[in-house]
Design a protein around this motif. Structure first.
Motif, PDB file in Angstrom:
ATOM      1  N   GLN A   1      35.487  -4.878  88.978  1.00  0.00           N
ATOM      2  CA  GLN A   1      34.227  -4.371  89.498  1.00  0.00           C
ATOM      3  C   GLN A   1      33.084  -4.730  88.557  1.00  0.00           C
ATOM      4  OE1 GLN A   1      33.535  -2.761  92.478  1.00  0.00           O
ATOM      5  NE2 GLN A   1      35.655  -3.288  93.001  1.00  0.00           N
ATOM      6  N   THR A   2      32.048  -5.333  89.084  1.00  0.00           N
ATOM      7  CA  THR A   2      30.857  -5.643  88.311  1.00  0.00           C
ATOM      8  C   THR A   2      29.686  -5.864  89.255  1.00  0.00           C
ATOM      9  OG1 THR A   2      29.846  -7.138  86.698  1.00  0.00           O
ATOM     10  CG2 THR A   2      31.404  -8.115  88.254  1.00  0.00           C
ATOM     11  N   ARG A   3      28.515  -5.460  88.813  1.00  0.00           N
ATOM     12  CA  ARG A   3      27.267  -5.759  89.519  1.00  0.00           C
ATOM     13  C   ARG A   3      26.477  -6.836  88.776  1.00  0.00           C
ATOM     14  NH1 ARG A   3      25.347  -2.155  93.370  1.00  0.00           N
ATOM     15  NH2 ARG A   3      23.192  -2.653  92.778  1.00  0.00           N
ATOM     16  N   ASP A   4      27.052  -7.354  87.704  1.00  0.00           N
ATOM     17  CA  ASP A   4      26.371  -8.380  86.920  1.00  0.00           C
ATOM     18  C   ASP A   4      26.444  -9.733  87.618  1.00  0.00           C
ATOM     19  OD1 ASP A   4      25.780  -6.532  84.955  1.00  0.00           O
ATOM     20  OD2 ASP A   4      27.590  -6.978  83.799  1.00  0.00           O
ATOM     21  N   TYR A   5      25.524 -10.602  87.235  1.00  0.00           N
ATOM     22  CA  TYR A   5      25.489 -11.956  87.780  1.00  0.00           C
ATOM     23  C   TYR A   5      26.423 -12.845  86.969  1.00  0.00           C
ATOM     24  CZ  TYR A   5      21.481 -10.893  90.777  1.00  0.00           C
ATOM     25  OH  TYR A   5      20.660 -10.381  91.753  1.00  0.00           O
ATOM     26  N   VAL A   6      27.712 -12.569  87.089  1.00  0.00           N
ATOM     27  CA  VAL A   6      28.715 -13.329  86.354  1.00  0.00           C
ATOM     28  C   VAL A   6      29.845 -13.700  87.302  1.00  0.00           C
ATOM     29  CG1 VAL A   6      28.209 -12.259  84.126  1.00  0.00           C
ATOM     30  CG2 VAL A   6      29.892 -11.201  85.634  1.00  0.00           C
TER      31      VAL A   6
ATOM     32  N   SER B   1      26.265 -22.081  86.461  1.00  0.00           N
ATOM     33  CA  SER B   1      27.092 -21.738  85.301  1.00  0.00           C
ATOM     34  C   SER B   1      27.656 -20.325  85.365  1.00  0.00           C
ATOM     35  CB  SER B   1      26.297 -21.915  84.006  1.00  0.00           C
ATOM     36  OG  SER B   1      25.154 -21.086  83.989  1.00  0.00           O
ATOM     37  N   ALA B   2      26.988 -19.392  86.067  1.00  0.00           N
ATOM     38  CA  ALA B   2      27.490 -18.023  86.263  1.00  0.00           C
ATOM     39  C   ALA B   2      27.887 -17.362  84.956  1.00  0.00           C
ATOM     40  CB  ALA B   2      28.665 -18.022  87.236  1.00  0.00           C
TER      41      ALA B   2
END
Length: 344
Positions: free
Chosen positions: A177-182, A246-247
């Motif tokens: 789970q992540t809301r980051d731009y990765v 690149s994410a």
């Protein structure tokens, strides 16, 4: 496949004279704002800090870039006076704040911003990121498709290239789970490929794809995965020029991604954090940030630019164009056949 006059000119502006894209992203908002806010101990990142960093990115990295991707909040207002007119300018349209609902993510445009305003502001292309999971709730998929279709129609109306970015993301049922731009480390290649296949359909009117690796960067050398085949399939599904994002990948990982992508026919890159994140880690020491950008970041761009020159496919050599660089009618009737905004 024909290329309209405005889109042809915009594509040329984005690339070098050999038709290869070496584009630097300066439009990031949360990946820049959040670390600044944390370092400053504030709820929101001070505007001047964010804008100052973006101006510095333009000043230090544009020489190595064929085009720069700016946002209308910070980068355009603060750096338009230092951006070289010899460089392409791409402007982002999507809001960095997305709606997380039970069935998936919903994207939207930045308020008080549009394709028309991007064209009027001198933009050479419109960039849009859409979060997409083919296995999200059907109504979420339809909404994301309509969002993209609407922008594609506006880009066609204003005759400006549509550069479309896709990122898969975790659903509520996923362990990661992540809301980051990765990049999702647990992403599935079939989700990436199915997303590309959907948006390659002609009704979206996309001109260039900005794509993530079909497999996590850490799995590129996994001998149990046919990495070359996955990249090849992604390029075939795209059906038009495509570049790599690149994410948040590190420098070595992104360079490895580019090697696989170029072997599969990619035409370049549009990247940000792989280039400038190491220097940004020195915030708020502006001298060290600038030294890092002018040193390691520039050296890294020079290295991946050599790789791009040697192995990336020129955009106009893509099979989509049938080997022809310019497909606007070469006759005196051009002015009559070329539509205006009012008449479509």
């Amino acid at each position: 496949m024909s290329v309209s006059a405005g889109k042809y000119w915009g594509l040329r502006r984005m690339a070098d004279s050999a038709g290869r894209f070496k584009m630097t992203a300066v439009d990031q908002r949360p990946p820049i704002k959040n670390p600044i806010a944390k370092a400053r101990g504030t709820a929101e990142a001070p505007y001047d800090d964010v804008a100052r960093f973006k101006r510095l990115l333009v000043e230090t990295l544009q020489e190595q870039s064929t085009a720069l991707l700016l946002d209308p909040h910070f980068a355009y207002p603060r750096a338009i006076d230092v951006l070289s007119p010899r460089k392409g300018m791409i402007l982002t349209l999507e809001d960095s704040v997305f709606d997380e609902v039970p069935g998936g993510r919903l994207s939207s445009e930045i308020d008080n911003w549009s394709v028309g305003k991007i064209k009027r502001a001198g933009g050479d292309a419109v960039k849009v990121l859409a979060w997409y999971r083919p296995d999200a709730a059907p109504e979420i998929c339809r909404a994301q498709q309509e969002f993209t279709r609407r922008i594609g129609e506006a880009c066609a109306r204003y005759d400006i290239p549509f550069l479309f970015e896709l990122l898969v993301y975790p659903l509520a049922s996923d362990a990661e789970q992540t809301r980051d731009y990765v990049e999702m480390k647990t992403k599935r290649a079939d989700h990436v490929l199915a997303s590309v296949e959907e948006f390659a359909r002609p009704e979206y009117q996309i001109d260039v794809f900005k794509l993530e690796s079909p497999i996590a960067a850490g799995d590129l050398e996994n001998t149990a995965i046919d990495t070359a085949e996955l990249f090849r399939e992604m390029g075939q599904l795209a059906g038009r020029p495509w570049v790599m994002l690149s994410a948040g990948a590190g420098k070595p990982e992104f360079e490895a991604i580019l090697k696989h992508a170029y072997a599969a026919g990619a035409s370049g890159y549009l990247a940000g954090r792989a280039i400038w994140l190491d220097a940004f880690a020195h915030f708020p020491d502006w001298n060290r940030i600038e030294d890092g950008l002018r040193g390691d970041a520039v050296a890294y761009m020079q290295r991946i630019n050599r790789l791009t020159d040697q192995h990336a496919r020129p955009w106009f050599d893509h099979p989509r164009f049938g080997g022809q660089k310019f497909l606007v009618p070469d006759d005196a009737g051009f002015r009559a056949s070329y539509p205006d905004f009012e008449n479509g």
